[in-house]
Enzyme design. Structure first.
Site, PDB file in Angstrom:
ATOM      1  N   SER A  86      10.388   6.512 -40.285  1.00  0.00           N
ATOM      2  CA  SER A  86      11.213   7.232 -40.869  1.00  0.00           C
ATOM      3  C   SER A  86      12.357   7.520 -39.662  1.00  0.00           C
ATOM      4  CB  SER A  86      10.722   8.483 -41.559  1.00  0.00           C
ATOM      5  OG  SER A  86       9.999   8.209 -42.613  1.00  0.00           O
ATOM      6  N   PHE A  90      10.086  19.983 -41.266  1.00  0.00           N
ATOM      7  CA  PHE A  90       8.686  20.546 -40.518  1.00  0.00           C
ATOM      8  C   PHE A  90       9.147  20.436 -39.040  1.00  0.00           C
ATOM      9  CE2 PHE A  90       7.733  16.883 -43.886  1.00  0.00           C
ATOM     10  CZ  PHE A  90       7.408  17.691 -44.878  1.00  0.00           C
ATOM     11  N   ARG A 121      19.809   8.400 -38.907  1.00  0.00           N
ATOM     12  CA  ARG A 121      18.634   8.243 -38.356  1.00  0.00           C
ATOM     13  C   ARG A 121      18.497   6.940 -37.580  1.00  0.00           C
ATOM     14  NH1 ARG A 121      14.095   6.508 -42.622  1.00  0.00           N
ATOM     15  NH2 ARG A 121      15.484   5.286 -43.943  1.00  0.00           N
ATOM     16  N   ARG A 181      19.248  10.737 -43.724  1.00  0.00           N
ATOM     17  CA  ARG A 181      18.465   9.549 -44.400  1.00  0.00           C
ATOM     18  C   ARG A 181      19.364   8.611 -44.970  1.00  0.00           C
ATOM     19  NH1 ARG A 181      15.046   8.852 -49.735  1.00  0.00           N
ATOM     20  NH2 ARG A 181      13.977   6.790 -49.155  1.00  0.00           N
ATOM     21  N   GLU A 202       2.475  19.370 -36.471  1.00  0.00           N
ATOM     22  CA  GLU A 202       3.902  19.665 -36.007  1.00  0.00           C
ATOM     23  C   GLU A 202       3.915  20.855 -35.071  1.00  0.00           C
ATOM     24  OE1 GLU A 202       3.133  19.608 -39.267  1.00  0.00           O
ATOM     25  OE2 GLU A 202       4.396  17.531 -39.893  1.00  0.00           O
ATOM     26  N   ASP A 249      12.457  12.969 -52.937  1.00  0.00           N
ATOM     27  CA  ASP A 249      11.349  13.785 -52.748  1.00  0.00           C
ATOM     28  C   ASP A 249      11.398  15.190 -53.026  1.00  0.00           C
ATOM     29  OD1 ASP A 249       9.836  11.849 -51.389  1.00  0.00           O
ATOM     30  OD2 ASP A 249      10.474  12.100 -49.259  1.00  0.00           O
ATOM     31  N   HIS A 260      16.255  13.296 -42.105  1.00  0.00           N
ATOM     32  CA  HIS A 260      15.949  13.708 -43.791  1.00  0.00           C
ATOM     33  C   HIS A 260      16.457  15.126 -43.894  1.00  0.00           C
ATOM     34  CE1 HIS A 260      13.949   9.944 -43.090  1.00  0.00           C
ATOM     35  NE2 HIS A 260      13.441  10.111 -44.506  1.00  0.00           N
TER      36      HIS A 260
END
Lengths: 317, 285
Positions: A40, A86, A13, A170, A61, A120, A112
């Site tokens: 992020s 998303f 990322r 990530r 989104e 998560d 991610h």
């Protein structure tokens, strides 16, 4: 086996963020959008230098995808960014109608992705995104393997006319590709030439494949390793050329075994040259909470798993 | 154009609509007839369009001109007819509506490169977001053109609409005029029964929009006045919403005011009855 070394580990990322920073300077039409995940996605440098070309969308989104499609009408090149979950599943119909079917020059940039999101858990760990995106006609699907390649891919897709899905992640992983590489969409990258088995890997699994290649070499097995950073359009020529030589295949991806890279390769093999294929992928399940390393081990996505799969594939020749 | 001339165009567009849906025995006449006057007013009077030798010139970016987006894509017949009558493509092509190999797909699409269409629509709730993006591109390009977007009232039940409704005032998108076709009907019945939108004007106001109403959405003079007022309010940091009160099926008595004609084509007899109520002003295609 060609030697691959690294001096640092970075997240892909951050490669995206660096690519955007560069694009901000290079291309005045590039616009970044984000749905409340600026940190992020590592967008701060782009935003600092180009505040007028950043659009904060909030946690909306669906609207972000629509706004992106609209921005292309007027010649802008929108980069719509959020977590992979998303950016795909949540907004599939918006992408389908307003971006893919309308053939809009939108870059959907998703961080991610996969299990390596880690703690998560499954709600955020999408393992179906490559499948969903590659099924859309006209969509280019890219999953680069390290920081440098992600940066290069980010810059390259701005010059590609048409919708693109760019997937990255990530965890910090070795930076082993060249900083000055030229990224060619749709052109597979030969990591190591070999004769006994073809390992086609994508994203984070490329480094695992390299380590697997070294272990296989120690056992006298000469593996060909190819980085399929572009899932669609797939470099079928590279796949078939390799298979001609090796006669068996391992595919490695941080994705559900259904609908991902493995199935894309299998389709080429079924149509052109039937050889044994072994999948290294998530076995049609959701993920869970844990550290990235723990999860990759539990779900069978390590160098060790690629080694075992390679032996099975060779056995079946 | 004078009001009388605009009304003549509207009458022909209505003829086109019923003939198109009759010809393929599918499509959505109700909402199309209800929004005819708005689209004619926009394309024949209010919109600034790039033209060459009196004919509109289409390119995807629409630099320097006003753009229209249809979010409730199922009322494609009214848009196709208006575009064709305005000169975007030959009126004869209206005969291909919803038929195999046609550029006039059931719902609008860019896929077939039909002049005048800039985004696919049909899956509801997406058009306002797209229009906002186009409006922001115009601002980034320092282009003075205005963005118009039409939505249905049933469509207000889609969540994405409210994401876009929050976004627009936050980003001060004040070069956009959105319309809601308030005909009070949707497929399963009256909107108040299917899913009551309650007071859409108050909702949009609460979201930060400037809201005006056109009570007579099928009266050309009222529409022109409302459009003038809407335009005069642009440029002050807020997006504009126009509540357009229309009659579903307006212009054909037996189609008026009922959800039953949302997506049903007339038979031969009904077609003849409908055409009997609509003057042929510009020649049928």
């Amino acid at each position: 086996m060609k030697k691959y070394t690294f001096t640092e580990k970075k997240d892909t990322r951050s490669g995206f963020g660096a690519g955007m920073h560069e694009l901000g300077k290079q291309n005045p039409n590039v616009v970044a959008l984000c749905a409340d995940l600026v940190g992020s996605l590592k967008l701060e440098p782009f935003i600092k230098e180009n505040p007028d070309r950043f659009i904060q969308c909030g946690i909306s989104e669906a609207n972000m995808i629509g706004v992106s499609a609209g921005l292309t009408i007027g010649g802008k090149i929108p980069f719509a960014t959020t977590f992979a979950n998303f950016a795909t599943g949540r907004v599939y119909d918006q992408i389908r109608q307003s971006v893919a079917y309308s053939n809009k020059n939108v870059k959907i940039c998703a961080s991610h992705a996969g299990l390596t999101l880690g703690e998560d858990g499954a709600t955020h760990q999408i393992l179906e995104d490559l499948g969903m995106m590659k099924m859309l006609p006209g969509m280019t699907v890219i999953n680069p393997c390290d920081y440098n390649q992600t940066k290069a891919a980010t810059i390259a897709i701005a010059d590609h006319e048409g919708p693109v899905y760019l997937r990255f992640g990530r965890p910090v992983i070795p930076v082993f590709t060249a900083a000055d590489q030229k990224f060619e969409i749709g052109k597979a990258w030969m990591v190591n030439e070999g004769t006994d088995v073809s390992i086609f890997a994508t994203g984070h699994m490329v480094w695992e494949a390299i380590q697997a290649g070294e272990q296989l070499e120690a056992e006298g097995i000469n593996a060909e390793i190819i980085n399929i950073h572009t899932i669609k359009p797939l470099d079928e020529e590279a796949v078939l050329k390799s298979v001609e030589k090796t006669g068996c295949v391992v595919t490695a991806e941080e994705h559900n075994r259904i609908g991902g890279l493995g199935d894309s390769i299998a389709q080429v093999l079924v149509k052109n040259k039937l050889v044994p294929q072994e999948y290294v992928a998530v076995n049609d399940s959701f993920g869970e909470s844990g550290t990235p390393t723990q999860l990759m081990e539990k779900y069978g996505l390590t160098a060790k798993d690629i080694v075992a799969a390679a032996k099975r594939a060779i056995e079946r020749k | 154009m004078e009001i009388e001339q605009l009304e003549k165009v509207a009458s022909q567009v209505r003829r086109d609509i019923v003939r198109m849906v009759h010809s393929c025995q599918s499509g959505h006449p109700g909402g199309s007839l209800g929004c005819t006057d708005l689209l004619v007013a926009l394309y024949f009077e209010r919109m600034m369009l790039n033209e060459q030798d009196g004919k509109p010139v289409f390119d995807m970016n629409g630099t320097g001109e006003d753009l229209f987006f249809l979010s409730n894509g199922h009322i494609s017949p009214v848009w196709y007819s208006t575009l064709a009558r305005r000169g975007y493509f030959p009126v004869e092509e209206l005969a291909t509506f919803r038929k195999l190999d046609s550029r006039l797909q059931g719902h609008p699409t860019t896929h077939e490169h039909l002049e005048g269409i800039r985004i696919a629509s049909g899956s509801l709730g997406q058009g306002l977001s797209v229009a906002l993006g186009a409006a922001m591109a115009k601002k980034l390009n320092k282009d003075k053109g205005i963005i118009y977007v039409l939505m249905g009232d049933g469509e207000q039940q889609e969540g994405q609409v409210w994401e876009a409704a929050s976004f627009a005032p936050h980003h001060e998108v004040d070069n956009l005029i959105a319309f809601i076709d308030l005909n009070g009907q949707q497929i399963d019945g009256p909107t108040v029964k299917v899913m009551n939108n309650r007071d859409l004007g108050k909702k949009y106001e609460a979201f930060g929009w400037e809201v005006i109403s056109i009570e007579e959405g099928n009266d050309m003079a009222a529409i022109l006045k409302g459009l003038y007022e809407a335009k005069s309010r642009l440029g002050h940091g807020r997006p504009i919403l126009v509540l357009l009160h229309t009659g579903m099926g307006f212009g054909v008595d037996f189609m008026m005011g009922s959800h039953k004609w949302h997506g049903v084509a007339p038979n031969d007899e009904q077609l003849a009855a409908a055409l009997g109520q609509l003057e042929e002003t510009l020649g049928d295609y």
